[in-house]
Design an enzyme around this catalytic site. Structure first.
Site, PDB file in Angstrom:
ATOM      1  N   ASP A   1      -3.436   4.352  -1.247  1.00 27.75           N
ATOM      2  CA  ASP A   1      -4.095   3.103  -0.844  1.00 27.75           C
ATOM      3  C   ASP A   1      -4.530   3.169   0.614  1.00 27.75           C
ATOM      4  O   ASP A   1      -5.618   2.715   0.965  1.00 27.75           O
ATOM      5  CB  ASP A   1      -3.154   1.906  -1.035  1.00 27.75           C
ATOM      6  CG  ASP A   1      -2.893   1.595  -2.503  1.00 27.75           C
ATOM      7  OD1 ASP A   1      -3.817   1.767  -3.312  1.00 27.75           O
ATOM      8  OD2 ASP A   1      -1.763   1.192  -2.817  1.00 27.75           O
TER       9      ASP A   1
ATOM     10  N   ALA B   1       0.827  -1.203   0.000  1.00 26.46           N
ATOM     11  CA  ALA B   1       0.000   0.000   0.000  1.00 26.46           C
ATOM     12  C   ALA B   1       0.863   1.256   0.000  1.00 26.46           C
ATOM     13  O   ALA B   1       1.834   1.343   0.731  1.00 26.46           O
ATOM     14  CB  ALA B   1      -0.913   0.006   1.222  1.00 26.46           C
ATOM     15  N   ASP B   2       0.480   2.207  -0.836  1.00 28.76           N
ATOM     16  CA  ASP B   2       1.107   3.523  -0.777  1.00 28.76           C
ATOM     17  C   ASP B   2       0.163   4.445  -0.006  1.00 28.76           C
ATOM     18  O   ASP B   2      -0.840   3.999   0.539  1.00 28.76           O
ATOM     19  CB  ASP B   2       1.430   4.050  -2.181  1.00 28.76           C
ATOM     20  CG  ASP B   2       0.191   4.186  -3.070  1.00 28.76           C
ATOM     21  OD1 ASP B   2      -0.945   4.180  -2.544  1.00 28.76           O
ATOM     22  OD2 ASP B   2       0.366   4.291  -4.300  1.00 28.76           O
ATOM     23  N   SER B   3       0.474   5.734   0.045  1.00 29.15           N
ATOM     24  CA  SER B   3      -0.338   6.649   0.843  1.00 29.15           C
ATOM     25  C   SER B   3      -1.769   6.755   0.316  1.00 29.15           C
ATOM     26  O   SER B   3      -2.721   6.848   1.100  1.00 29.15           O
ATOM     27  CB  SER B   3       0.307   8.026   0.902  1.00 29.15           C
ATOM     28  OG  SER B   3       0.476   8.545  -0.402  1.00 29.15           O
TER      29      SER B   3
END
Length: 142
Positions: free
Chosen positions: A98, A94-96
């Site tokens: 997500d 997950a990135d920010s």
């Protein structure tokens, strides 16, 4: 290189009584270092001797399971992928963005509102579940 923390109850002292270059509680010299008590354990600094307690509210298993399902859905993870309460969103890919979508999914599922400050502190499934429990209880009490 030796180091000492601010909560250390000992300081470093060289074996030999030679003039040495000092930096805080660490004495640097070409000889070996030994620990020498500095008296903090006997006087003051009593808070340093107490053990630290961390109180954590463990979320209900069904809450954790719902969070796992939402994380899997938002990150499009296959059912066989391992997602545990200790799983970090970043380690799941997950990135920010997500993470924001996960929080939005949690808000929708549990009919709660997560403040931005709180959402920035969520990095694991367990942290999300604990926050949800707290917000649901707060909402029920209101």
């Amino acid at each position: 290189m030796a180091s000492a923390s601010a909560t250390s109850l000992c300081r470093f002292q060289p074996f030999q009584n030679q003039p040495t270059k000092t930096s805080g509680l660490v004495t640097r010299t070409s000889s070996s270092l030994q620990l020498a008590p500095n008296g903090w354990a006997k006087t003051g600094f009593s808070s340093l001797r107490t053990s630290r307690l961390q109180i954590c509210c463990a979320a209900k298993p069904e809450t954790v399971q719902k969070v796992v399902e939402i994380v899997r859905k938002q990150l499009a993870l296959p059912p066989e992928s391992e997602v545990t309460p200790d799983s970090k969103f970043a380690s799941l890919g997950a990135d920010s963005l997500d993470t924001v979508e996960i929080v939005m999914g949690l808000e929708e599922e549990f009919d709660i509102s997560v403040e931005e400050e709180s959402s920035q502190n969520i990095s694991t499934v367990q942290e999300a579940a604990d926050l949800i429990e707290k917000l649901v209880e707060k909402k029920a009490a209101a």
